[in-house]
Scaffold this active site. Structure first.
Site, PDB file in Angstrom:
ATOM      1  N   LYS A 284       0.830  -1.203   0.000  1.00  0.00           N
ATOM      2  CA  LYS A 284       0.000   0.000   0.000  1.00  0.00           C
ATOM      3  C   LYS A 284       0.870   1.260   0.000  1.00  0.00           C
ATOM      4  O   LYS A 284       2.029   1.218   0.426  1.00  0.00           O
ATOM      5  CB  LYS A 284      -0.885   0.030   1.253  1.00  0.00           C
ATOM      6  CG  LYS A 284      -1.986  -1.001   1.301  1.00  0.00           C
ATOM      7  CD  LYS A 284      -2.762  -0.871   2.594  1.00  0.00           C
ATOM      8  CE  LYS A 284      -3.882  -1.894   2.678  1.00  0.00           C
ATOM      9  NZ  LYS A 284      -4.967  -1.619   1.726  1.00  0.00           N
ATOM     10  N   ARG A 358     -10.704 -11.076   1.439  1.00  0.00           N
ATOM     11  CA  ARG A 358     -11.622 -12.053   0.841  1.00  0.00           C
ATOM     12  C   ARG A 358     -11.049 -13.471   0.885  1.00  0.00           C
ATOM     13  O   ARG A 358     -11.803 -14.441   0.890  1.00  0.00           O
ATOM     14  CB  ARG A 358     -11.965 -11.629  -0.589  1.00  0.00           C
ATOM     15  CG  ARG A 358     -10.812 -11.620  -1.547  1.00  0.00           C
ATOM     16  CD  ARG A 358     -11.073 -10.740  -2.768  1.00  0.00           C
ATOM     17  NE  ARG A 358     -11.042  -9.322  -2.408  1.00  0.00           N
ATOM     18  CZ  ARG A 358     -11.268  -8.326  -3.262  1.00  0.00           C
ATOM     19  NH1 ARG A 358     -11.581  -8.606  -4.519  1.00  0.00           N
ATOM     20  NH2 ARG A 358     -11.208  -7.070  -2.872  1.00  0.00           N
TER      21      ARG A 358
END
Length: 504
Positions: A284, A358
């Site tokens: 990130k 996920r």
């Protein structure tokens, strides 16, 4: 914080601050008479409109330990529960900022409030207490105080020591009951905020598991923790893949609340527990990465909601499932292009290691269906930045394969003030997560990111007909500089509890 309920008139209660609530209509009609009766020496200026959450400070001539400060708290039209929650939140913030310990709320008009808002007095009492606990919340456990200047030490906010609900009259019993519920819900929500606010070096997957164990002790329900060896044995390839770059082992936590009598339903709640998300190899940007300590908000909400449900004695079996790890880069970390096998046997092409939530939820959702076959499965996760782009920071995204369940969650969002908005799960979006080398891809390209994430999760519920996914990426955590207390919000605790109470 101690909570006291009394029939004594609010003006006679020993307190530091006395609060009078007014709707816009009541402000024009009744304020002068009420304030004169309290001996208030001045009237609010014309800028005070009694909007929901708006407050004004006045003073009165008081004897002994009666409150000399009077806060006027606006509830707007007073037609929704959120109007009263906002007012109580604002009052608590002001009380803490003034370093005062005893706060008294005048509840004598509670029948009028109930009529206006279509809430029962008991429910309104719970809402007021929840609001005060929320507004009084401060996360300062990591401050040593050693750098505070001597002259500023007295200026440090002091939390509220006692909340008094006064003027309860014939509604004393109902208000006592409601206040007790509000204390449970507010305290559990604040515990969730504490967990989310802890930085990554203070909260590992094992620490999160320990927090769940402590919640189980307080709430009287069973907690089971799977260590890495057990996770490997179960074949939870999604959780293990995300954990590969970490020096900290993963955990898989099961919280199982069973009511004393026969359960009306079995509800499975799944919470994403990424204790810190660097993005992994798909790193990130540095700006804002510190807030990624909040990527386990779903897990914290599930733990808190189950503790509250147990403490309230709801007649439901509620099972919580928390897959937990951090997501770090490293020599052994999973890489873009890797293909992993999840517990379900479904293979996943990992296009982006920052789409890790996920992957761990995939194993947890499959486990929930396989082991418990519950009536309902709901997962909560700070899953996608795309949801923030779509809905902003105040509203969560809702996905469901069950119209009735989606409607129930939406209504719970309206009543709890933790709002959700439904987005589609149409088959067209399946095309975006097809893989040439595996059963499914973990990303779907630039467009519809929050929807493709939900479509990915749908593949792991093993055909369950009553599933919902709630993306809380926006409202779970507030950055500095906003109008709300910065940090964790505990969003989802009240939402889940209103939903569970509706099924009770």
């Amino acid at each position: 914080m101690k909570c006291t309920v009394t029939a004594k008139e609010s003006g006679l209660v020993n307190a530091d601050i006395l609060v009078q609530f007014f709707s816009k209509k009541e402000m024009k009609r009744d304020a002068g008479k009420v304030l004169a009766g309290l001996g208030v020496v001045a009237s609010p200026d014309g800028d005070f409109k009694a909007s929901a959450g708006e407050i004004a400070m006045l003073y009165r001539q008081a004897s002994g330990k009666e409150a000399s400060r009077v806060i006027l708290a606006g509830v707007g039209e007073g037609k929704t529960a959120e109007d009263y929650r906002k007012a109580a939140d604002s009052v608590a913030r002001k009380t803490v900022d003034l370093h005062l310990g005893v706060l008294a709320l005048d509840c004598s008009p509670i029948d009028d409030w109930a009529k206006q808002s279509k809430q029962k007095p008991e429910e309104l009492a719970a809402i007021l207490v929840e609001g005060v606990l929320s507004g009084a919340y401060r996360f300062d456990r990591l401050k040593s105080g050693k750098l505070d200047k001597e002259e500023t030490k007295e200026d440090k906010p002091k939390n509220i020591e006692e909340l008094v609900l006064a003027g309860c009259g014939s509604r004393l019993e109902a208000i006592e009951k409601g206040a007790g519920k509000g204390m449970i819900i507010g305290a559990c929500q604040n515990r969730a905020r504490d967990l989310v606010n802890l930085p990554g070096n203070h909260l590992s997957a094992e620490d999160l598991a320990e927090a769940a164990i402590e919640a189980g002790k307080r709430g009287g329900f069973e907690v089971t923790v799977f260590d890495k060896k057990k996770i490997v044995e179960l074949g939870m390839g999604g959780l293990l893949a995300v954990n590969k770059g970490s020096e900290q082992p993963p955990t898989f936590v099961i919280l199982d609340y069973k009511p004393k009598g026969k359960a009306k339903k079995t509800i499975a709640l799944v919470g994403k527990g990424v204790t810190f998300d660097s993005g992994g190899i798909s790193l990130k940007p540095a700006q804002g990465m510190d807030e990624m300590k909040s990527d386990m908000s779903g897990a914290a909400v599930v733990i808190a909601a189950i503790e509250a449900a147990a403490s309230l004695g709801l007649p439901l079996r509620v099972v919580g499932l928390v897959p937990a790890t951090d997501n770090m880069p490293g020599g052994s970390a999973q890489k873009p292009g890797d293909v992993i096998t999840t517990m379900s046997g479904i293979t996943v092409e990992v296009g982006n290691t920052d789409a890790e939530g996920r992957l761990i939820l995939a194993d947890a959702l499959f486990y929930a269906k396989k082991e418990y076959n519950p009536d309902v499965i709901i997962d909560l996760a700070t899953l996608t930045g795309a949801c923030i782009v779509a809905l902003g920071n105040s509203v969560a995204g809702l996905f469901s394969n069950d119209e009735k369940l989606a409607e129930s969650i939406f209504e719970a969002g309206q009543s709890s003030g933790e709002k959700v908005w439904r987005l589609p799960l149409w088959d067209e979006y399946d095309e975006l997560i097809k893989s040439d080398v595996a059963d499914v891809h973990n990303t779907g390209g630039r467009g519809a990111g929050t929807i493709t994430a939900a479509k990915f999760l749908e593949k792991f519920i093993d055909g369950h007909k009553h599933w919902a996914h709630i993306d809380i990426a926006g409202p779970a955590f507030w950055a500095k500089g906003g109008s709300k207390t910065p940090g964790a919000t505990g969003f989802g605790v009240r939402l889940l509890l209103d939903l569970l109470k509706g099924w009770s």
